[in-house]
Design an enzyme around this catalytic site. Structure first.
Site, short mmCIF file in Angstrom:
data_model
loop_
_atom_site.label_atom_id
_atom_site.label_comp_id
_atom_site.label_asym_id
_atom_site.label_seq_id
_atom_site.Cartn_x
_atom_site.Cartn_y
_atom_site.Cartn_z
N GLY A 107 0.84 -1.20 0.00
CA GLY A 107 0.00 0.00 0.00
C GLY A 107 0.87 1.25 0.00
N LEU B 27 -1.57 7.20 2.09
CA LEU B 27 -0.92 8.00 3.12
C LEU B 27 -0.28 7.12 4.18
CD1 LEU B 27 -3.37 10.94 3.29
CD2 LEU B 27 -0.90 11.06 2.92
N ALA B 28 -0.97 6.05 4.56
CA ALA B 28 -0.41 5.20 5.60
C ALA B 28 0.83 4.47 5.10
CB ALA B 28 -1.47 4.20 6.07
N GLY B 29 0.72 3.86 3.93
CA GLY B 29 1.82 3.05 3.42
C GLY B 29 3.02 3.88 3.00
N ARG C 192 -21.63 12.44 10.40
CA ARG C 192 -22.04 11.79 9.16
C ARG C 192 -23.13 10.76 9.33
NH1 ARG C 192 -16.10 11.11 6.47
NH2 ARG C 192 -15.86 13.35 6.18
N GLU D 80 -6.57 2.89 6.94
CA GLU D 80 -7.95 2.39 6.89
C GLU D 80 -8.01 0.86 6.93
OE1 GLU D 80 -10.29 4.54 3.97
OE2 GLU D 80 -11.98 3.19 4.29
N ARG E 194 -16.67 7.55 11.96
CA ARG E 194 -15.50 8.42 11.87
C ARG E 194 -15.93 9.86 11.67
NH1 ARG E 194 -12.68 10.86 7.61
NH2 ARG E 194 -13.53 9.57 5.96
C1 FAD Z 1 -13.71 10.35 -2.00
C2 FAD Z 1 -13.10 10.32 -0.63
C3 FAD Z 1 -12.90 11.49 0.09
C4 FAD Z 1 -12.32 11.47 1.35
N1 FAD Z 1 -12.14 12.64 2.00
C5 FAD Z 1 -11.53 12.63 3.22
C6 FAD Z 1 -11.26 13.84 3.91
O1 FAD Z 1 -11.57 14.92 3.43
N2 FAD Z 1 -10.64 13.77 5.10
C7 FAD Z 1 -10.27 12.59 5.66
O2 FAD Z 1 -9.68 12.58 6.72
N3 FAD Z 1 -10.49 11.43 5.02
C8 FAD Z 1 -11.11 11.41 3.81
N4 FAD Z 1 -11.34 10.23 3.17
C9 FAD Z 1 -10.85 8.98 3.75
C10 FAD Z 1 -9.35 8.85 3.50
O3 FAD Z 1 -9.02 9.36 2.26
C11 FAD Z 1 -8.90 7.41 3.55
O4 FAD Z 1 -9.41 6.76 4.66
C12 FAD Z 1 -7.39 7.33 3.62
O5 FAD Z 1 -6.80 8.09 2.60
C13 FAD Z 1 -6.93 5.91 3.53
O6 FAD Z 1 -5.53 5.88 3.39
P1 FAD Z 1 -4.77 4.53 3.37
O7 FAD Z 1 -3.33 4.87 3.26
O8 FAD Z 1 -5.18 3.70 4.54
O9 FAD Z 1 -5.28 3.74 2.09
P2 FAD Z 1 -5.31 4.10 0.53
O10 FAD Z 1 -4.91 5.47 0.25
O11 FAD Z 1 -6.61 3.61 0.01
O12 FAD Z 1 -4.17 3.20 -0.05
C14 FAD Z 1 -4.30 1.82 -0.25
C15 FAD Z 1 -3.08 1.31 -0.93
O13 FAD Z 1 -3.04 -0.09 -0.86
C16 FAD Z 1 -2.74 -0.64 -2.11
N5 FAD Z 1 -3.31 -1.96 -2.13
C17 FAD Z 1 -4.52 -2.36 -1.71
N6 FAD Z 1 -4.65 -3.68 -1.83
C18 FAD Z 1 -3.48 -4.13 -2.32
C19 FAD Z 1 -2.99 -5.40 -2.66
N7 FAD Z 1 -3.71 -6.51 -2.48
N8 FAD Z 1 -1.75 -5.49 -3.18
C20 FAD Z 1 -0.98 -4.38 -3.36
N9 FAD Z 1 -1.40 -3.17 -3.04
C21 FAD Z 1 -2.63 -3.04 -2.52
C22 FAD Z 1 -3.28 0.34 -3.10
O14 FAD Z 1 -2.59 0.20 -4.31
C23 FAD Z 1 -2.97 1.65 -2.41
O15 FAD Z 1 -1.63 2.00 -2.68
C24 FAD Z 1 -11.93 10.24 1.90
C25 FAD Z 1 -12.12 9.06 1.20
C26 FAD Z 1 -12.73 9.09 -0.05
C27 FAD Z 1 -12.98 7.80 -0.73
#
Ligand code: FAD
Ligand code: SF4
Ligand code: FES
Lengths: 248, 637
Positions: B40, B43-45, B330, B425, B435
């Protein structure tokens, strides 16, 4: 509506491709262009054929993945719009639509409409960042940035890395993409110290990746979904020349 | 198995400091001998990979997109929270902690939430240092605004593209580490299996989505930062590729899954316009700062919204929740919208929307001011609907958005499989049953920049002493064989229905029976139907194409996992006989339709253990202990 689609099919990087004809009925004007492609793929699955590969993900105009040439224009006929934000109401019943991948030597075709844009990542690796360690940053308000500067930096930072600028440029230049990052970081106080190295390294990398030179046709700005201004290219040239002149 | 959250000793405000004081370190000279896998690049990864690489570890970073910059975090619009108190409006760490605990309906851990609030200020500093162009006042200071569910201004934003800018900051930090040789990226790679050796995570099996090659990757720790699974509903605000595969496969290898049925429906999305639709677009919730939400008072009112006079409009949020009004959290706002739509007051062609009206704000502040704040959102709205929202109210409706559930993790973000961490997430998060807006970007970043860089080395310090596992280990061969078997089963299945067909069917089923509201009856039915759907999937699926670049093949694997997950969601919702946060059970509500929580029996985190194919999963309970806040009825009236 009913459409005639002429779509580029190509098995892989080393094989030859060709335009193939498809007829599609029952297209609703409310569909996005990609939903229309989904519908077409559904019919191909039903016929037992391999689906048309295309890149896409967010479907809201922000991930930068869904690039394709539609009737000869990057992301289709609307200005400053990604393919996923293009809706079928832009077309009319009976239209013939030509769909091809983004073409550039630096963007090899992966399959059908999918291309490899990793050249952009390599340009960023060459210096498209601020050298800031993770973990112990200074208090944010200790770096004052005027509203105008922040907004100007944002205008440049908004680039989604889609590659439409490259695809639409007759030289396949990556100048708009690269200059956007250079402008963003050069405007900000945090990025100033390494601005000279950054611009030189990034411009060199752009060449190494096989992108062409910018000859100021300004076609890129027209197709850029984020309306990134060609003035950034001027700024990049300015930063580049400054860096060469002031080089210790 | 006893679930130990490993919460450090001490007062709430001292816990994280106490942890850091005692966390073990790895000698810098030894770090280059350690391989870390981060799946991933959201932002987290990306933040975790960059931070660990900077400390000197060798990081392999995986994502399925063509560039790490395209992870779904890029889509977040509204903003990111931080208790900076720049506006001097009474914000502080405790208040943010309290708002978040309350927002989550008292279903999250005190210690985790406090740490989230505590690290929030530092995140803004980090992002600014990286060049994230947050909004600024004319004097050069950072600007911020308020967001759903809180009464202070603690949300920092970069126009309507905060996620994009934060992600680009993290991406650039990651690219810098690539250029320094500390990170190797594997884009267009999908993790399809976790490799466990002697009970510990030691690697993954990934598929190169360009060549079809099945690859083995070994490491001393594996980090899953694979995002949320709201796409299980098919129609959602998530990107097409978002999925649950990584966490589902880890789940089957022994990682417990928590709070899976807690899925947030976002109140401000564009309504569905027809059957062809593949996703629902989110309009940033920040619009609720200036937009007023209403429906016609009279059911079945067919007049165009702009011609309905003021006295015939029902500003139902302002009416029912006067203290928070249009900024109500929400879950409350989404349910209130659904309630009005179900009552026949919905507007728009499918009668499935409510109005978000800017006319008052435009009158008071002028069109230019509104334009400056939200122009990109208004443009996007017009692009999609062909409607000018400066002149007519926007039409919005709730859509599946954010998953509070995910892999169970302890305070260190480690799952029940030692050496397997889950961030962002993908873990069951600090959000509880709901949330608050702008807290997720925060959580993803804080997990990656500030928490994992302490807790992963703490694990590594001991694990370094254990002999390294290589990809020759039989566990790799076994995991690889399982992956190959599944792929060839898909390619050889001789059915007639596309992968999308199953996804859409599952999505609709879950939306109706395990969506904005659920009941014992609907959930029991859903479980039956999902079982049938899975049986059909196993024989009726049709996949065309080869084992190389093949998006249909990718989808099939993801849907297989969704089918498992969907069923677990229903069990999770079924066992929780209360209404809390995003989880609204019809049976547990007050006469005027408010949620009735049951702290006596359900003040715990559910953690599900996989017991094998066809066997009921076992529910474990981690009791939630509240020492610093009183469990009150969550009222926004
Ligand atoms: C439209 C929208 C608007 C939002 N607005 C807000 C906001 O204004 N404020 C707020 O705080 N939050 C907001 N959120 C929520 C927030 O954006 C997400 O919860 C957060 O960005 C998740 O980050 P993450 O790093 O956990 O995952 P993600 O950014 O989803 O990253 C997941 C990563 O995992 C990888 N991945 C997944 N499965 C696999 C696999 N099997 N093999 C290899 N790679 C894989 C993907 O390629 C990707 O790189 C919003 C969400 C959405 C959908
Ligand atoms: S400059 Fe515009 S066209 Fe070029 S990559 Fe960026 S967003 Fe796309
Ligand atoms: S699919 Fe993300 S920009 Fe079009």
């Amino acid at each position: 509506m009913k459409l005639s689609l002429k779509i580029w099919r190509q098995e892989g990087v080393d094989t030859k491709g060709a335009m193939i004809n498809y007829e599609l009925d029952d297209v609703s004007e409310h569909m996005s262009f990609l939903e229309m492609m989904d519908l077409l793929n559904e019919t191909l699955v039903q016929k037992g054929e391999r689906v048309i590969e295309f890149d896409h993900d967010c479907r809201e105009g922000i991930c930068g993945q869904c690039g394709m040439m539609i009737n000869g224009r990057a992301h289709g006929p609307l200005a400053n719009t990604t393919t996923c934000q293009l809706h079928m109401r832009t077309f009319k019943d009976g239209d013939t639509i030509y769909i091809e991948p983004f073409r550039a030597t630096a963007f090899p075709i992966v399959r059908d409409l999918k291309v490899d844009r990793s050249g952009f990542d390599h340009i960023i690796q060459a210096g498209g960042f601020i050298t800031a360690g993770a973990g112990q940053p200074p208090e944010a308000n200790s770096i004052l940035i005027s509203h105008e500067t922040a907004e100007a930096a944002f205008d440049a930072a908004a680039c989604i890395g889609c590659g439409a600028c490259v695809a639409t440029c007759k030289n396949s230049s990556a100048a708009l993409f690269t200059s956007a990052k250079i402008t963003q970081l050069a405007l900000l106080p945090q990025g100033k110290l390494e601005a000279a190295d950054r611009v030189v390294n990034m411009v060199e990398q752009m060449d190494a990746e096989g992108f062409g030179h910018c000859s100021n046709t300004e076609a890129c700005e027209v197709e850029c979904p984020q309306a990134i201004s060609v003035l950034h290219i001027a700024r990049m040239n300015y930063e580049y020349n400054k860096a060469l002149i002031l080089k210790p | 198995m006893i679930l130990d959250a490993k919460i450090p000793a001490g007062e709430l405000a001292d816990k994280w400091d106490n942890y850091k004081k005692h966390a073990k370190l790895v000698n810098p000279a030894n770090r280059k001998k350690v391989d870390v896998i981060v799946v991933g690049t959201g932002l987290a990864g990306a933040s975790c990979a960059a931070s660990l690489a900077e400390q000197g570890y060798n990081v392999k970073s995986f994502c399925f997109q063509d560039s790490t910059r395209r992870a779904h975090s890029v889509a977040a619009q509204g903003g990111v929270n931080a208790a900076k108190n720049y506006k001097n409006d009474g914000d502080n760490v405790y208040r943010m902690f309290y708002d978040t605990i309350k927002g989550g309906d008292f279903r999250s851990r005190e210690a985790n939430v406090y740490r989230l609030a505590e690290c929030s200020a530092q995140l803004i500093d980090q992002a600014v240092a990286q060049g994230v162009p947050f909004a600024r006042e004319y004097g050069g200071y950072l600007n911020n605004r308020s967001f759903g569910g809180v009464q202070v201004s603690r949300t920092f934003y970069a126009r309507g593209q905060t996620g994009q800018q934060l992600l680009l900051g993290a991406y650039q930090a990651l690219m810098r580490q690539v250029s320094l040789g500390k990170v190797k990226t594997y884009t267009r790679h999908e993790m399809l299996e976790l490799v466990v050796v002697d009970g510990k995570a030691k690697g993954i099996i990934a598929r190169d989505l360009l060549t079809g090659e099945i690859e083995r990757h070994a490491a001393t720790v594996v980090v899953l930062a694979t995002g949320g699974y709201g796409k299980v509903y098919y129609l959602s605000t998530l990107a097409m590729g978002c999925n649950s595969s990584a966490i589902c496969r880890a789940h089957k290898k022994g990682a417990f899954m928590s709070g899976v049925s807690w899925i947030q429906f976002h109140p401000t999305c564009l309504p569905q316009s027809g059957e062809h639709q593949s996703k629902l677009t989110l309009m940033s919730e920040s619009l609720r700062n200036d937009g007023r939400i209403w429906v016609p008072k009279k059911a079945g009112d067919d007049r165009p919204p702009q011609s309905i006079p003021e006295e015939e409009r029902d500003y139902y949020l302002e009416r029912k929740y006067p203290a928070f009004g249009n900024l109500s959290p929400r879950d409350i706002s989404s349910r209130a919208a659904k309630e009005r739509i179900d009552a026949g007051c919905g507007v728009g062609p499918m009668k499935n929307a409510v109005c978000l009206d800017f006319s008052k704000a435009i009158k008071e502040q002028g069109k230019d001011k509104i334009k400056e704040k939200y122009s990109n959102l208004f443009t996007m709205y017009e692009k999609i609907n062909g409607i000018n929202a400066y002149e007519q109210p926007m039409l919005i409706s709730p859509a599946a958005h954010f998953t509070m559930g995910g892999l169970w993790v302890d305070y260190q973000l480690m799952t029940t499989i030692p050496g397997l961490f889950a961030l962002g997430e993908a873990n069951f998060a600090d959000h509880g049953a709901n949330r608050l807006g702008a807290n997720s970007l925060l959580q993803a970043c804080v997990d990656g920049y500030f928490i994992a860089p302490y807790t992963i080395p703490n694990y590594l310090a001991d694990e370094m002493k254990v002999e390294k596992v290589t990809t020759d280990h039989p566990a790799f061969a076994e995991a690889e064989a399982a992956v190959r078997a599944q792929l060839s089963q898909f390619l050889n299945s001789k059915g007639t229905l596309s992968a999308d067909h199953f996804h859409k069917t599952l999505g609709k089923l879950l939306y109706n029976k395990c969506g904005l509201s659920r009941s014992k009856e609907s959930l029991t039915k859903a479980i039956e139907e999902i079982k049938q759907l899975r049986a059909s999937f196993n024989k009726d699926l049709k996949i065309t194409g080869d084992d190389k670049v093949n998006s249909e093949l990718e989808k099939a694997g993801r849907i297989a996992d969704y089918l498992e997950l969907g069923e677990l969601m229903c069990y999770d919702a079924l066992t929780r006989e209360e209404s809390c946060g995003a989880h609204f059970r019809d049976e547990y509500q007050t006469p005027d339709g408010e949620a009735v929580r049951n702290d006596q029996d359900f003040c715990f985190v559910s953690a599900w253990e996989w017991k094998g194919e066809g066997v009921a999963q076992e529910l474990h309970k981690e009791p939630l202990v509240f020492e610093n806040v009183e469990l009150t009825v969550r009222s926004y009236k």
